[in-house]
Design an enzyme around this catalytic site. Structure first.
Site, PDB file in Angstrom:
ATOM      1  N   ILE A 142      36.436   4.711  46.072  1.00  0.00           N
ATOM      2  CA  ILE A 142      37.085   5.070  47.334  1.00  0.00           C
ATOM      3  C   ILE A 142      37.953   6.311  47.125  1.00  0.00           C
ATOM      4  CG2 ILE A 142      38.762   4.316  49.059  1.00  0.00           C
ATOM      5  CD1 ILE A 142      37.832   1.442  48.578  1.00  0.00           C
ATOM      6  N   CYS A 143      37.717   7.326  47.966  1.00  0.00           N
ATOM      7  CA  CYS A 143      38.492   8.572  47.968  1.00  0.00           C
ATOM      8  C   CYS A 143      38.473   9.196  46.559  1.00  0.00           C
ATOM      9  CB  CYS A 143      39.895   8.287  48.494  1.00  0.00           C
ATOM     10  SG  CYS A 143      40.865   9.753  48.800  1.00  0.00           S
ATOM     11  N   GLN A 144      39.640   9.403  45.958  1.00  0.00           N
ATOM     12  CA  GLN A 144      39.661   9.974  44.603  1.00  0.00           C
ATOM     13  C   GLN A 144      38.929   9.039  43.631  1.00  0.00           C
ATOM     14  OE1 GLN A 144      43.411   9.666  42.567  1.00  0.00           O
ATOM     15  NE2 GLN A 144      43.190  11.654  41.572  1.00  0.00           N
ATOM     16  N   GLY A 194      36.323   7.537  44.329  1.00  0.00           N
ATOM     17  CA  GLY A 194      34.910   7.876  44.484  1.00  0.00           C
ATOM     18  C   GLY A 194      34.529   9.044  43.584  1.00  0.00           C
ATOM     19  N   MET A 212      32.914   6.194  48.991  1.00  0.00           N
ATOM     20  CA  MET A 212      33.514   6.121  50.349  1.00  0.00           C
ATOM     21  C   MET A 212      34.552   7.220  50.487  1.00  0.00           C
ATOM     22  SD  MET A 212      34.225   2.183  51.384  1.00  0.00           S
ATOM     23  CE  MET A 212      34.895   2.522  52.993  1.00  0.00           C
TER      24      MET A 212
END
Lengths: 357, 356
Positions: free
Chosen positions: B147-149, B151, B171
């Site tokens: 998720i985000c970083q 990811g 994501m």
């Protein structure tokens, strides 16, 4: 008060509600009766809220304080719009008041962009303070990063920039460049360096601030465009909240366009880098003081942390290698041919073994 | 046509109404009680330094996937965003979709963690968590959901250890850090990161908060709180607002060395797509991401613009690449009602099709 065993929150809440309802009615009546000039200089709702909060906050739980402080502070732009609309030259001509007040706000932005500081009516100042939110939040954040209070530099308003520009600034730079001599030479040099770095940071913050004031004028124009656009599309605007929301949209659009420009990227970088230079030099000075007192310095602790971290990393790698080797050994062991049969060998072989010895 | 049509009485009534809401809402605020987050039952199954690996308890009788899924969250903010409350929990949604879910909680780094590098995080902590899960389930590979970083970290991990990743889900993940609409990246360009890290050691969470808030300052620092006044009458809404507020300002400090490398190599030099990225002893090449990839992004994401995410399809080595587009923002993708219905089931279905 809230901690007193006889204190009843319910009674207290009922009382303060009644107080506020009565105050609201009073404000409405007195506002209607006040002359226009007086209406422009005071905002009974902001004042009333401040006063109300000062009265009730001692009894309110501590963790609600910050939340309400924030709500009341940020509501000022909203109240400023209302005050602007109610405080025009012709009471009742709300549309005329809007134009009049926007004109004043625009002039105030121009004065600020020219490095002349803020003046003018209070509602214009409250309204513009909203535009300054990013910088204001930076000052608050700074408080947690620096031994200096967050508003240490904010207190030097933009009008000070003109005083610091040109000859005066050059003179200060020259003054701070006077070679240090004598027994305390090194210490003098370091403090001169700190003063220079502080001046650089102050300049960077002021440039950032001025650039914002310049762009702020466009936010007024965008706001006017938005008001016209909405009026054309949906008819006249019927609430302060709708106007406030349009003001937020206008600010976000102008801000969003500006902060991706090279000019902003430079200003932002300069401000952060200048602060870090102050912080870095300040830490060196503190370290020297600690060293003189025979106490561990930040530099020494960092070195130890780094070495310890490197050791841990090496030890983790070694453990991983050992685990790999153990796996390998297990694999080798499982692939090794089965040990020879233990059945007795013929005697001839036994004698030959002896021979071999 | 007049631009505004309000009488002074109307204006005064509007102001009175707002101030009444403020004073009357105080009671709800005082009775709101503890703000709880992270609602789905879970057990810590492994820990190292401040990092803890959690396994979530299944929430239904549905048969669980044979391949466990490890969620890697960002170092910025706390991972309970993925499990905020009963009806807003991406993790619960994944469990209900039959996934066996693990999550890495990075904890709150302090001064002692200043020298943690990206190599320590990715080839150290993440890799060891993957090993723990593989041993526990007697499998060779896990599904990775970043998720985000997190990811971006997952992409790097998958590129460096493709043999340990069955499927990769990213994501709201930044891949190309130099798209023109990426404000954070623009702001990072002139920052002297060496001076920043050398001066501060770890990067304070407050500083990051300021950066994120100033992406949309008038909405996030101003308008949001005025809107909040309208919610003060409803205790449930107040609680939801405060829960989100808690998450936004619950920002751990960032380990200095990891931050230095992340800003320099990703934000400033864009090495993940331009090439030349090294993490520890490994070179990171997205072409080595050969497992199936599902890229989930949000169309209104102001932190990770969609353009920064969707370029992934041009760089990965897999032929099995799919996207899920969510109409919403960076936060809405975890917590909005629509996200609960759309995102976890889509991920679950995609994973199931590739874990058989």
């Amino acid at each position: 008060m809230a901690d007193s065993p006889n204190f009843s929150y319910e009674d207290w809440l009922t009382t303060q509600r009644k107080y506020w309802d009565a105050w609201g009615d009073l404000a409405r009546k007195s506002w209607s009766a006040a002359p226009a000039a007086e209406q422009a200089s005071t905002n009974p709702w902001t004042m009333g809220l401040d006063q109300w909060w000062r009265a009730v906050s001692p009894a309110a739980p501590a963790d609600t304080h910050e939340f309400y402080d924030r709500l009341l502070g940020l509501g000022k732009a909203y109240f400023a719009i209302a005050q602007g609309l109610l405080g025009g030259k012709e009471p009742g001509n709300i549309a005329g008041s809007l134009n009049e007040w926007l004109e004043q706000t625009s002039k105030a932005f121009n004065r600020m962009a020219g490095g002349m500081g803020l003046s003018g009516d209070k509602s214009a100042r409250d309204f513009m303070a909203f535009w300054d939110l990013p910088l204001d939040t930076w000052q608050r954040t700074l408080s947690s990063l620096s031994p200096l209070p967050g508003d240490a530099f904010h207190a030097t308003h933009t009008e000070g920039l003109s005083a610091l520009a040109g000859d005066v600034r050059e003179h200060m730079d020259r003054f701070l460049s006077i070679p240090a001599v004598g027994y305390t030479r090194e210490s003098q040099e370091q403090h001169q360096r700190l003063a220079k770095l502080l001046l650089d940071y102050q300049k960077a913050v002021q440039e950032y601030n001025l650039a914002f004031a310049k762009v702020g004028t466009s936010s007024i124009e965008r706001f006017q465009d938005k008001v016209a656009e909405v009026t054309q599309r949906d008819g006249p605007i019927g609430s302060i909240r709708d106007l406030y929301n349009l003001w937020v949209d206008a600010c976000e659009e102008i801000y969003g366009d500006y902060v991706v420009t090279d000019e902003y990227v430079d200003l932002y970088g300069n401000m952060v880098n200048a602060l870090m230079a102050v912080k870095h030099h300040g830490a060196q000075l503190v370290d020297e003081g600690l060293e003189a007192m025979n106490m561990p310095t930040r530099r020494e602790i960092s070195t130890l942390q780094k070495r310890q971290h490197e050791l841990r990393r090496e030890s983790t790698q070694l453990r991983a290698q050992m685990a790999e080797m153990a796996d390998l050994l297990r694999t080798l062991a499982s692939t090794r041919p089965a040990p020879a049969s233990t059945t007795k060998k013929p005697k001839a072989n036994a004698s030959s073994k002896k021979e071999a010895k | 046509m007049l631009p505004v049509q309000m009488s002074p009485d109307q204006i005064m009534e509007e102001l009175n109404s707002l101030t009444r809401k403020l004073s009357h809402g105080l009671q709800n605020l005082m009775e709101v009680g503890e703000i709880t987050t992270g609602v789905t039952p879970k057990q810590a199954v492994y820990g190292e330094d401040k990092m803890v690996l959690y396994q979530f308890e299944p929430q239904s009788d549905k048969a669980q996937s044979s391949i466990p899924t490890l969620i890697v969250y960002a170092l910025v903010n706390r991972p309970y965003m993925a499990d905020l409350q009963e009806n807003r929990s991406m993790i619960r949604g994944l469990l209900e979709a039959g996934q066996d879910v693990y999550l890495i909680d990075w904890g709150y780094p302090d001064r002692a963690d200043r020298y943690l590098t990206l190599d320590d995080y990715i080839n150290g902590y993440i890799d060891r968590c993957v090993d723990v899960i593989c041993r526990k389930h007697r499998v060779d590979k896990v599904n990775l959901l970043g998720i985000c970083q997190g990811g971006t970290f997952s992409l790097c991990y998958a590129a460096m250890h493709p043999d340990k990743v069955q499927n990769l889900v990213t994501m709201v993940t930044p891949v190309d850090f130099h798209t023109p609409d990426n404000m954070l990246s623009r702001w990072a360009q002139r920052i002297d990161v060496d001076l920043l890290v050398d001066s501060l050691g770890n990067i304070p969470g407050d500083l990051l908060n300021w950066t994120f808030l100033t992406l949309k300052p008038y909405r996030l620092i101003g308008q949001k709180y005025l809107d909040m006044i309208d919610l003060l009458d409803d205790p449930k809404q107040v609680k939801n607002f405060l829960r989100m507020e808690k998450w936004i300002f619950d920002s751990p400090d960032q380990a200095g060395e990891a931050y230095r490398q992340f800003i320099k190599d990703f934000y400033q030099s864009n090495k993940l797509v331009k090439g030349g990225l090294r993490i520890g002893a490994h070179e990171v090449k997205l072409a080595d991401v050969t497992m199936p990839v599902l890229n989930v992004y949000a169309t209104e994401d102001h932190l990770v613009p969609p353009a920064a995410s969707v370029v992934l399809k041009n760089h990965v080595g897999t032929k099995d690449y799919q996207e899920v587009t969510f109409r919403g923002g960076h936060i809405g993708i975890y917590v909005s009602g629509r996200a609960q219905k759309e995102v976890p089931p889509a991920i679950g279905e995609w994973l199931d099709a590739r874990c058989a």
